[in-house]
Design an enzyme around this catalytic site. Sequence first.
Site, PDB file in Angstrom:
ATOM      1  N   GLU A  30       4.668   2.817   4.733  1.00  0.00           N
ATOM      2  CA  GLU A  30       5.297   1.696   5.443  1.00  0.00           C
ATOM      3  C   GLU A  30       5.780   2.073   6.858  1.00  0.00           C
ATOM      4  OE1 GLU A  30       8.197  -0.104   2.855  1.00  0.00           O
ATOM      5  OE2 GLU A  30       6.653  -0.823   1.472  1.00  0.00           O
ATOM      6  N   GLU A  32       1.596  -0.416  -3.480  1.00  0.00           N
ATOM      7  CA  GLU A  32       2.850  -0.821  -4.112  1.00  0.00           C
ATOM      8  C   GLU A  32       2.827  -2.332  -4.269  1.00  0.00           C
ATOM      9  OE1 GLU A  32       6.490   0.253  -2.183  1.00  0.00           O
ATOM     10  OE2 GLU A  32       5.833   2.317  -1.749  1.00  0.00           O
TER      11      GLU A  32
END
Length: 503
Positions: A158, A275
């Site tokens: 991220e 995820e």
Amino acid sequence: MIRVPAEATGRLSDAWRHCVGTGRTELALRRDHQDSLALLQREIGFRHIRGHGLFSDGMGVYRPYEHQGTRRVHHAFTYVDQVVDTYLALGIRPFLELGFMPTELASGERTVFWWGGNVTPPRSHREWADLVRATLTHLVDRYGLAEVRTWPIEVWNEPNLPDFWQDADEKAYHRLYEVTAHTVKEVDAGLQVGGPAISPGADDWLVRFAGFAEDRAVPLDFVSRHAYTSGPAQHVPFGVHQTLGPASGLLEQFATPRRQLRDTRYAALPVHITEFNSSYRPDNPVHDTAFHAAYLAPVVAAGGDLADSFSYWTFSDMFEETGVPTALFHGGFGLLTHRQVRKPTYHLYAFMARTGPELLARGDDHLVTRHPDGRVAVLAWAPVDPTGATPGPDRHDLHLSVPLAARGEAFVRRSTVDEEHGNAHTAWRHMGSPRSPGPGQLDVLHEAAEPARGHRRLPLHDGRADLRLTLARHEITLVELTPLTDETPPWWDERRLLGREAP
């Protein structure tokens, strides 16, 4: 009534079991974590596992030292080997996430999580490349090239969020990715490398990342992103509550990379959702509920049409991003609590593990598959209201005409999870929400976590069973239909069990 076709419409994708998440990598050094993973693999069987912190200080890989007035670096793999050995022994392979930054290689002091994952770029990209090269070379030497080629290698986590990459500096991430990808290919051209592992709300990052990779001729074997549907956190002590969007929002996020890359040279690349979950918070109690299993059921049933993998984050509440858990049920991401108590969403995955490879039908509230031996599995779920405005319907009716290649009767096995059955969270609440249940209480909770099971026969007419299901609020249910061969002796009569003559 819905008439399920007798002929398969295709193969059911198993992208749902390709990967699962696991907090930080070093947790695999703990025995309780290993025991939980063993249970998961025995009953569900994921293929890969992904976690943070492969290069964080707790793994002890990057070890600079000084000798005879010269600074040198030693790369140590004691913990890496223990982790990977544990994974492989349990039948699961690493999905390598390269990060976070070792403190002594980092250009800054910014960290994430209480255990201090450093999120700053390397102060030396040469030393970062040496770290990547040494790690992959060691893994190839220890486990063999053919094995390591099956482990996808993802660069960072991220980077579009300042919490995970200093200032969310896109150019700095591109540079890190470029150095890393070329280093991976120097070790072996057959190793798989990809990214950018972005969080929701940063779709333009992927477009620019693909353009950067093409312009700079940077290796890119897969693309990755994350998917969540929750809103801003509403804090309470040791937890949060959040609004949720419809579960279809997850499927839309799964589909986004292929849509964005459709007209590029990367249109055919594998897409890994590394995820996904409802809430991105590891302290949101929604994860512990029957609602959560019913909410995610249509996503798990259909997500494989849109992505090559979608990895549930995470398999265990032994996670600790926000600190050590405060209670047995504390809202953790896990399919299991940190005491191996199975949650309703765990059973959703366990039910999926018992479906067959042939896809017969799929609808808004059901999935019908067939096994090679002729058994038919029906996974059904009750609709939920993700807005929280209503608790959802008290009951949900489903009527299917199910094909079965047999005559006479079918044996029917039904496994059910809802607010009261297969739901240790409800039992925990009834016993007063003990923070650290004693052995007797844990026995009760493990027992309460077992799905309700029922068995019956159904007559077959023209090779079909008339299956009528009534689902309770937030129920998921698995119905398995097997051709029945009746071997009851001709003299058997249950009416005579007490010695009476049959009427």
